[in-house]
Design a protein around this motif. Structure first.
Motif, PDB file in Angstrom:
ATOM      1  N   LEU A  28       0.978  -1.217   0.082  1.00 55.25           N
ATOM      2  CA  LEU A  28       0.079  -0.063  -0.083  1.00 55.25           C
ATOM      3  C   LEU A  28       0.933   1.055  -0.063  1.00 55.25           C
ATOM      4  CD1 LEU A  28      -2.865  -0.817   2.556  1.00 55.25           C
ATOM      5  CD2 LEU A  28      -2.930  -0.894  -0.042  1.00 55.25           C
ATOM      6  N   GLN A  31       1.759   2.119  -3.353  1.00 52.62           N
ATOM      7  CA  GLN A  31       0.710   2.609  -4.148  1.00 52.62           C
ATOM      8  C   GLN A  31       0.603   4.208  -3.799  1.00 52.62           C
ATOM      9  OE1 GLN A  31      -2.568  -0.197  -3.134  1.00 52.62           O
ATOM     10  NE2 GLN A  31      -2.459  -0.812  -5.265  1.00 52.62           N
ATOM     11  N   GLN A  32       0.645   4.671  -2.349  1.00 54.90           N
ATOM     12  CA  GLN A  32       0.648   5.851  -1.989  1.00 54.90           C
ATOM     13  C   GLN A  32       1.721   6.539  -2.800  1.00 54.90           C
ATOM     14  OE1 GLN A  32       0.742   7.435   1.914  1.00 54.90           O
ATOM     15  NE2 GLN A  32       0.124   5.377   2.610  1.00 54.90           N
ATOM     16  N   THR A 149      -8.763   3.898  -6.129  1.00 49.90           N
ATOM     17  CA  THR A 149      -7.739   4.373  -5.410  1.00 49.90           C
ATOM     18  C   THR A 149      -8.265   4.171  -3.661  1.00 49.90           C
ATOM     19  OG1 THR A 149      -8.651   6.529  -5.228  1.00 49.90           O
ATOM     20  CG2 THR A 149      -6.832   5.951  -6.825  1.00 49.90           C
TER      21      THR A 149
ATOM     22  N   PRO B 596      -1.075  -2.506   9.688  1.00 45.29           N
ATOM     23  CA  PRO B 596      -0.929  -3.103   8.352  1.00 45.29           C
ATOM     24  C   PRO B 596      -1.326  -2.581   7.001  1.00 45.29           C
ATOM     25  CG  PRO B 596      -2.648  -4.373   9.506  1.00 45.29           C
ATOM     26  CD  PRO B 596      -2.222  -3.172  10.396  1.00 45.29           C
ATOM     27  N   PHE B 597      -2.717  -2.221   7.113  1.00 41.03           N
ATOM     28  CA  PHE B 597      -3.148  -1.367   5.832  1.00 41.03           C
ATOM     29  C   PHE B 597      -3.551   0.310   6.270  1.00 41.03           C
ATOM     30  CE2 PHE B 597      -3.006  -5.205   4.237  1.00 41.03           C
ATOM     31  CZ  PHE B 597      -3.641  -6.263   4.903  1.00 41.03           C
ATOM     32  N   VAL B 598      -3.390   1.060   5.474  1.00 43.23           N
ATOM     33  CA  VAL B 598      -3.545   2.445   5.646  1.00 43.23           C
ATOM     34  C   VAL B 598      -4.260   3.008   4.314  1.00 43.23           C
ATOM     35  CG1 VAL B 598      -2.047   2.908   7.438  1.00 43.23           C
ATOM     36  CG2 VAL B 598      -1.253   3.129   4.959  1.00 43.23           C
ATOM     37  N   LYS B 600      -5.047   5.370   0.988  1.00 44.20           N
ATOM     38  CA  LYS B 600      -4.024   6.077   0.551  1.00 44.20           C
ATOM     39  C   LYS B 600      -4.114   7.773   0.612  1.00 44.20           C
ATOM     40  CE  LYS B 600      -2.128   6.755  -4.111  1.00 44.20           C
ATOM     41  NZ  LYS B 600      -2.185   6.183  -5.687  1.00 44.20           N
ATOM     42  N   VAL B 601      -3.220   8.310   1.164  1.00 47.68           N
ATOM     43  CA  VAL B 601      -3.387   9.792   1.063  1.00 47.68           C
ATOM     44  C   VAL B 601      -3.357  10.449  -0.276  1.00 47.68           C
ATOM     45  CG1 VAL B 601      -2.547   9.728   3.478  1.00 47.68           C
ATOM     46  CG2 VAL B 601      -0.835  10.202   1.610  1.00 47.68           C
ATOM     47  N   HIS B 634       9.220  11.643  -3.217  1.00 52.10           N
ATOM     48  CA  HIS B 634       7.659  11.957  -3.002  1.00 52.10           C
ATOM     49  C   HIS B 634       7.479  12.949  -2.002  1.00 52.10           C
ATOM     50  CE1 HIS B 634       3.447  11.251  -2.833  1.00 52.10           C
ATOM     51  NE2 HIS B 634       3.588  11.179  -1.440  1.00 52.10           N
ATOM     52  N   VAL B 719       5.563   6.226   4.330  1.00 53.77           N
ATOM     53  CA  VAL B 719       5.845   7.402   3.808  1.00 53.77           C
ATOM     54  C   VAL B 719       5.637   8.399   5.248  1.00 53.77           C
ATOM     55  CG1 VAL B 719       4.623   9.380   2.769  1.00 53.77           C
ATOM     56  CG2 VAL B 719       4.728   7.271   1.682  1.00 53.77           C
TER      57      VAL B 719
END
Lengths: 155, 739
Positions: A28, A31-32, A149, B596-598, B600-601, B634, B719
């Protein structure tokens, strides 16, 4: 097949990869990082993962076929593979590598050979699944849609 | 029958008694006969009398009784049968009539008594009505007097006339010998004789206000009789020869004067009274009647009302005059303001037409010049010209938008920026100018100042440049020091800014900047004028050619940033210190990646946080290297990568602020850190070296610290985690994640 149906299929397929443990949160994160400046970032990184893994698995097979196995070299190769799989979120490959390195430390040739087979198997599975996911993405884009998304599930 | 005609000459004893009976019976008969005559007389005299029949009956009874006694005269001797018959008849009739009369009186007497009672009642009622009629006449006359007096008293709004009229009319209506009015003095401790009916020069005569007689009068709302000998009544020697007239006094309520702010009225802080004293003529038997006292009381009330009306009118007249004066002043001020506005508009028009265009040309040509082949020195000069031009263009725009600053419509543009870089840039811009004048320029930025802050970077830099530029401009020799640090709450307890005591919090802090020079200094009396826009004062030696615009804009910017700015100087030639405090935000440090999962920003979230930060990534794993590079790009970093220690050592330079290296491959990473230290051993600002590892062993951390690394981060890195890591590294220059 229309765009909406393809998008729903993509979502269901991606969700199953997470639920079955093939991918984890690191994927993920990739993907970000994908945005207007980096539209193909995920595909590039995953392709790089495929190339590295193919080379490393070939080297491992060769190293373990020698009469006098150089476990230090084997460990280095497994370490590289573990780092790559961890970076893209290939969870099951990473876990197989961890077990592999433990047996290298013990210099157990038979166990290493069994781990090599396990790593190869896990790699082939995740490669097929990622390739399927990317094909679905290409079909969606070709049909004029966009990749979803929002992954609203939490494993 | 025969009758004896012989009479003996000598009467016997029995004859004497009989003679007495003769006489008594005669008188009884006489009385009995006179009673009816009396009854008839009085009944005729009376107009109305009931029961006439009873009267006749009673009269008959009386007459018959008399008759029986008269007849007795003939019964003392031997009498004839005729006499006996007459006697018997008379007695029978008397018995019958007397019994009838007795029975009748039983009924008539109560009625007669009742008539008497009613007569008495009517008599009393008549007397009472007479008294009431007299009272009504008296009251009517009193009312007429009151109406006349009220009309006279309230026919004017002049206090002097009101009081004089009161005394004259009262004197006339009540036929007084003297009437006086005592007013409280300014101190409120005495009563002063202010007005009299006859005496010509009352001014100056005072009595203490706490006399018992005065307290007695002031504590009552009625007219009070007082002694002719008390001080407020002894106005002059007696006019008469024998005795003074009766005296009464009454209080007259006065206004709450403080409400009206009447300055020529005796000033008192609480409700107070005047005292009115009235004297009847001497040598007369007159006394004060109730209705006269009532008249006095009513008049006193009317005087109070009239005085309040007079006071209100005077205040209204004064307010009107004051408003007229204020209107004149406002009209003058309005005309002056219009002139000032026209002057400013003319000035701004000139600025717009004559300065903006050339400035844009300078900026454009400097940008073009920057693209040509230049030496390092020339490039630095051109860059300085470009930055100064851009700043000046911003200043011109701000001047042209000064009205927005003045009415508060100018908005700051808040963004995250590098605070330390800002001060370095200020120094780079000012150094060339300072070196020309051979001024030493020092800058100290406290180590606890956050590396990154949220605020309007452009306006903050403009403010600092304005302040430092002034210091350079007005210093012929010596040194200029710039100090920047986090303002502590205790430092706000400053007499210059008594109302300024904001408190820092988790997401904001207060930056304090102090610029001290050894230049020409300022006369302390002129310091307030420094912040006045467009104001030029020839006596201000610090501003011989300037327009006084910079500090005015600085103050507005500082105020917009919720801060404060002030200037200190001990005098001409003693240098100057300008200090300002502004509020800045602290960028948010997100929690490290744990889920574990976030979700998407947004793609550009925080992408400008680390714009331009030069980072070198050393990782022999191509996939990891690519992911780390993508992650840093990024976040806005300028990323260079190396796939081996040798390549890393060859590429690393002072430009790199951070070097990330993977230390999982044996001893290569540790050796590389040592080599980098050796390469930059003579420089203070070598890059930060941070280890990237997937190894959670404690020995890894110890090895990193031993070879002098500045940080350790566990892979994989998200990130949000990297953003937090970079913020903390650049702020504290060390970060070892717990393993």
């Amino acid at each position: 097949m229309d765009v909406g149906q393809m998008q729903r299929q993509w979502i269901d397929y991606t969700k199953s990869l997470f639920l079955e443990g093939f991918l984890d949160g690191q994927f993920l994160q990739l993907q970000q990082l994908q945005d207007e400046n980096n539209p193909d970032f995920v595909v590039e990184v995953v392709s790089l993962f495929f190339e590295d893994s193919e080379r490393l698995l070939k080297d491992l097979t060769f190293a373990l076929d020698q009469n006098g196995v150089d476990f230090k070299k084997v460990d280095a190769h497994v370490h590289q593979l573990k780092g790559s799989s961890s970076s893209i979120g290939a969870q099951r490959v990473k876990n197989a590598c961890i077990a592999f390195r433990n047996f290298c430390e013990e210099q157990n040739t038979d166990a290493c050979l069994r781990c090599l087979q396990q790593v190869k198997q896990e790699y082939c599975i995740v490669k097929n699944k990622l390739e399927t996911m990317f094909r679905l993405e290409q079909q969606i884009v070709a049909a004029g849609g966009s990749i979803p998304t929002e992954l609203s599930f939490i494993g | 029958m025969e009758s004896c005609n012989c009479i003996d000459p000598q009467v016997p004893a029995d004859d004497l008694l009989m003679k007495y009976q003769y006489i008594s019976d005669f008188f009884i008969a006489l009385a009995y006969f006179s009673i009816p005559l009396e009854l008839i007389y009085f009944v005729k005299k009376s107009a109305v009398f009931p029961y006439r029949w009873v009267l006749v009956q009673f009269g008959a009874f009386i007459v018959l009784c008399g008759a029986t006694h008269l007849i007795n005269l003939w019964t003392f001797r031997i009498h004839s049968r005729t006499v006996a018959v007459v006697m018997t008849t008379a007695k029978v009739l008397t018995a019958v009539v007397s019994c009838a009369t007795a029975l009748m009186l039983v009924h008539i007497i109560p009625d007669l008594l009742s008539v008497k009672t009613r007569e008495l009642f009517l008599k009393n009622k008549a007397a009472e009505l007479d008294r009431e009629m007299g009272l009504i006449r008296t009251q009517e006359e009193t009312g007429r007097h009151v109406r006349m007096l009220t009309h006279e008293i309230r026919s004017t709004l002049d206090r002097h006339t009101i009081l004089k009229t009161t005394l004259v009319e009262l004197g006339r209506t009540l036929a007084l010998e003297e009437c006086a009015l005592w007013m409280p003095t300014r101190t409120g401790l005495e009563l002063q004789l202010s007005y009299t009916l006859r005496q010509q020069n009352p001014v100056g005569y005072t009595v203490p206000i706490h006399l018992p007689v005065i307290n007695q009068v002031f504590s009552s709302n009625r007219a009070v009789k007082i002694s002719p000998n008390c001080p407020v009544a002894r106005l002059r020697p007696y006019a008469g020869k024998y005795m003074p007239g009766a005296v009464v006094a009454v209080r007259v309520p006065l206004l709450h004067l403080s409400n009206f702010q009447i300055y020529d009225w005796p000033e008192v802080s609480t409700r107070s009274y005047a005292l009115m004293v009235l004297m009847l003529p001497s040598d007369s038997a007159r006394q004060w009647h109730v209705h006269e006292l009532e008249l006095v009381e009513v008049v006193a009330d009317q005087v109070a009302v009239a005085l309040s009306h007079a006071a209100i009118l005077e205040e209204s007249m004064r307010a009107r005059d004051q408003l007229i004066e204020q209107n004149v002043a406002l009209d003058l001020a309005r005309r002056e303001a219009e002139t000032a506005i026209r002057a400013r508009n003319d000035f701004l028009a000139v600025m717009n037409h004559e300065m903006r265009t050339p400035m844009h040309a300078v900026i454009a040509l400097s940008s073009l010049l920057q693209e040509t082949d230049l030496t390092a020195e020339q490039r630095l000069m051109v860059e300085t010209i470009l930055k100064s031009s851009n700043l000046l263009a911003t200043l011109i725009n701000d001047v042209l938008d000064l009205s927005r600053l003045e009415d508060g419509s100018l908005q700051l543009e808040a963004a995250t920026f590098n605070l330390h870089s800002l001060f370095r840039e200020v120094l780079n811009l000012i150094k060339p100018v300072a070196s020309v004048k051979k001024l030493s320029l020092t800058s100290h930025v406290a180590s606890d100042l956050p590396m990154y802050a949220i605020g309007d970077e452009k306006r903050l830099m403009q403010t600092i440049l304005n302040v430092v530029g002034n210091a350079v401009k007005f210093s012929k020799e010596g040194c200029i020091s710039i100090t920047a640090f986090v303002a502590k709450p205790e430092s706000f307890r400053d007499a210059r800014i008594p109302d300024f005591l904001p408190v820092p919090s988790d997401n904001h802090f207060y930056l304090r900047v102090q610029v001290k020079d050894s230049g020409s200094g300022i006369n302390p009396q002129d310091i307030p004028k420094l912040f006045t826009k467009f104001a030029q004062n020839q006596s201000l030696t610090r501003n011989p050619a300037g327009s006084g615009l910079g500090l005015a804009i600085c103050r507005r910017f500082v105020n917009l940033m919720e801060g404060h700015i002030w200037v200190e100087s001990e005098g001409i030639g003693k240098g100057c210190t300008v200090t300002f405090i502004v509020k800045l935000g602290i960028p948010d440090r997100s929690n490290e990646f744990k889920l574990p999962f976030v979700p998407k920003v947004p793609g550009n979230h925080g992408s400008t946080n680390f714009a331009g930060l030069k980072v070198l990534v050393m990782d022999d794993n191509g996939v990891s290297r690519t992911v780390t590079k993508g992650l840093l790009m990024h976040l806005g970093c300028d990323v260079t990568t190396a796939s081996s220690s040798e390549e890393c050592l060859r590429v690393v330079s002072l430009e790199h602020e951070v070097v990330f290296m993977d230390v999982c491959t044996g001893l290569d990473g540790y050796e590389l850190a040592v080599r980098i230290h050796e390469k930059f051993t003579k420089h203070q600002d070598r890059p930060l070296i941070v280890a990237l590892t997937g190894n959670t062993k404690k020995v890894t951390k110890e090895n990193c610290m031993r070879v002098g690394m500045d940080g350790l981060i566990l892979k994989p890195v998200s990130v949000d985690k990297m953003r937090g890591v970079l913020s903390e590294l650049l702020e504290r220059r060390v970060l070892f994640e717990s393993v």
